[in-house]
Design a protein around this motif. Structure first.
Motif, PDB file in Angstrom:
ATOM      1  N   SER A   4      28.698  30.572  72.414  1.00  0.00           N
ATOM      2  CA  SER A   4      29.435  30.864  73.641  1.00  0.00           C
ATOM      3  C   SER A   4      30.825  31.375  73.288  1.00  0.00           C
ATOM      4  O   SER A   4      31.273  31.277  72.148  1.00  0.00           O
ATOM      5  N   THR A   5      31.503  31.916  74.291  1.00  0.00           N
ATOM      6  CA  THR A   5      32.918  32.245  74.175  1.00  0.00           C
ATOM      7  C   THR A   5      33.670  31.154  74.917  1.00  0.00           C
ATOM      8  O   THR A   5      33.358  30.854  76.077  1.00  0.00           O
ATOM      9  N   ALA A   6      34.646  30.542  74.250  1.00  0.00           N
ATOM     10  CA  ALA A   6      35.401  29.432  74.825  1.00  0.00           C
ATOM     11  C   ALA A   6      36.825  29.885  75.115  1.00  0.00           C
ATOM     12  O   ALA A   6      37.486  30.459  74.246  1.00  0.00           O
ATOM     13  N   TYR A   7      37.264  29.618  76.332  1.00  0.00           N
ATOM     14  CA  TYR A   7      38.626  29.948  76.739  1.00  0.00           C
ATOM     15  C   TYR A   7      39.403  28.661  76.984  1.00  0.00           C
ATOM     16  O   TYR A   7      38.969  27.828  77.793  1.00  0.00           O
ATOM     17  N   PRO A   8      40.547  28.480  76.311  1.00  0.00           N
ATOM     18  CA  PRO A   8      41.366  27.301  76.604  1.00  0.00           C
ATOM     19  C   PRO A   8      42.042  27.480  77.961  1.00  0.00           C
ATOM     20  O   PRO A   8      42.632  28.523  78.234  1.00  0.00           O
ATOM     21  N   VAL A   9      41.919  26.446  78.816  1.00  0.00           N
ATOM     22  CA  VAL A   9      42.494  26.556  80.159  1.00  0.00           C
ATOM     23  C   VAL A   9      43.464  25.426  80.492  1.00  0.00           C
ATOM     24  O   VAL A   9      44.080  25.441  81.557  1.00  0.00           O
ATOM     25  N   LEU A  10      43.617  24.454  79.590  1.00  0.00           N
ATOM     26  CA  LEU A  10      44.573  23.372  79.816  1.00  0.00           C
ATOM     27  C   LEU A  10      44.905  22.721  78.481  1.00  0.00           C
ATOM     28  O   LEU A  10      44.009  22.459  77.682  1.00  0.00           O
ATOM     29  N   ARG A  11      46.196  22.463  78.263  1.00  0.00           N
ATOM     30  CA  ARG A  11      46.647  21.666  77.117  1.00  0.00           C
ATOM     31  C   ARG A  11      47.603  20.621  77.655  1.00  0.00           C
ATOM     32  O   ARG A  11      48.509  20.929  78.432  1.00  0.00           O
ATOM     33  N   PHE A 170      29.229  37.001  75.193  1.00  0.00           N
ATOM     34  CA  PHE A 170      29.986  38.249  75.206  1.00  0.00           C
ATOM     35  C   PHE A 170      31.377  38.076  75.810  1.00  0.00           C
ATOM     36  O   PHE A 170      32.183  38.991  75.785  1.00  0.00           O
ATOM     37  N   GLY A 171      31.641  36.888  76.372  1.00  0.00           N
ATOM     38  CA  GLY A 171      32.926  36.624  76.999  1.00  0.00           C
ATOM     39  C   GLY A 171      32.948  37.101  78.438  1.00  0.00           C
ATOM     40  O   GLY A 171      32.191  37.994  78.826  1.00  0.00           O
ATOM     41  N   ASP A 172      33.791  36.490  79.229  1.00  0.00           N
ATOM     42  CA  ASP A 172      33.964  36.862  80.632  1.00  0.00           C
ATOM     43  C   ASP A 172      35.341  36.354  81.056  1.00  0.00           C
ATOM     44  O   ASP A 172      35.478  35.295  81.671  1.00  0.00           O
ATOM     45  N   LEU A 173      36.372  37.105  80.673  1.00  0.00           N
ATOM     46  CA  LEU A 173      37.745  36.712  80.962  1.00  0.00           C
ATOM     47  C   LEU A 173      38.005  36.556  82.468  1.00  0.00           C
ATOM     48  O   LEU A 173      38.646  35.577  82.869  1.00  0.00           O
ATOM     49  N   PRO A 174      37.523  37.457  83.327  1.00  0.00           N
ATOM     50  CA  PRO A 174      37.767  37.250  84.756  1.00  0.00           C
ATOM     51  C   PRO A 174      37.196  35.918  85.269  1.00  0.00           C
ATOM     52  O   PRO A 174      37.830  35.225  86.053  1.00  0.00           O
ATOM     53  N   ARG A 175      36.005  35.542  84.820  1.00  0.00           N
ATOM     54  CA  ARG A 175      35.435  34.252  85.233  1.00  0.00           C
ATOM     55  C   ARG A 175      36.289  33.116  84.697  1.00  0.00           C
ATOM     56  O   ARG A 175      36.574  32.150  85.399  1.00  0.00           O
ATOM     57  N   ALA A 176      36.692  33.200  83.435  1.00  0.00           N
ATOM     58  CA  ALA A 176      37.525  32.150  82.844  1.00  0.00           C
ATOM     59  C   ALA A 176      38.830  31.994  83.619  1.00  0.00           C
ATOM     60  O   ALA A 176      39.287  30.871  83.871  1.00  0.00           O
TER      61      ALA A 176
END
Length: 195
Positions: A4-11, A170-176
């Protein structure tokens, strides 16, 4: 198959907040298929808490040890429920990795963690959003909280806890970005290699 492509959304330095926000994201999953728990256990007390919580859990040494003569990995076979503290401490740190059903044990796991790196991974499926061109992509979709870490794949220890959303390989930046906005946040940096 790929990762998967993982997007950090909180630290955050607040483990409870990281867990709570991750659960808010999980509520958006169309379905929650499986949950994986991993933890590095640094004290005998941590091992005992995890053994009570995950009685069928498999404990492994970190790093794995090999027999000096054969070169084969030495299996960790100490009974952590009956061993005394001195016997356990001789083998620390230990890792535990366990697949569990969604539910109470996950919340109890988060509460039982010590100072070692750990993660909870909720694998599922994001709902299709045809208007935005987003489609669910199991087995890539899901939410992860990395306690004492800033990497979706285990990395260096940090004081902070990081929440990731996982999407298609493949990633999906808008969804992230949309998912991050749901918890009042944004995508925090570059995408990472996920599960």
């Amino acid at each position: 198959m790929g990762n998967s492509t993982a997007y950090p959304v909180l630290r955050t330095n607040d483990a409870s907040m990281a867990y709570t926000q991750a659960r808010r994201l999980c509520a958006l999953l169309e379905r929650e298929d499986e949950v994986w728990l991993t933890a590095e256990l640094r004290t005998a007390g941590e091992v005992r808490r995890m053994a009570a919580l995950l009685p069928r859990g498999a404990f492994e040494r970190v790093p794995a040890r090999t027999d000096p003569v054969t070169g084969r990995q030495v299996v960790f076979d100490l009974d952590v429920t009956t061993a005394d503290d001195a016997a356990l401490e001789a083998h620390l740190p230990l890792d535990i990795i366990e697949e569990v059903a969604p539910g109470r044990v996950v919340k109890d796991f988060a509460a039982a963690l010590g100072r070692g790196a750990a993660a909870i991974e909720w694998h599922g499926r994001w709902p299709d959003d045809l208007a935005a061109g987003h489609f669910g992509s199991p087995p890539y979709d899901g939410v992860q909280v990395a306690f004492h870490g800033d990497r979706a794949q285990q990395g260096r220890w940090t004081e902070e806890h990081t929440v990731f959303v996982h999407v298609t390989k493949f990633g999906d930046l808008p969804r992230a970005r949309k998912l991050a906005a749901h918890i009042g946040s944004e995508v925090l940096g570059e995408p990472q290699l996920g599960w």
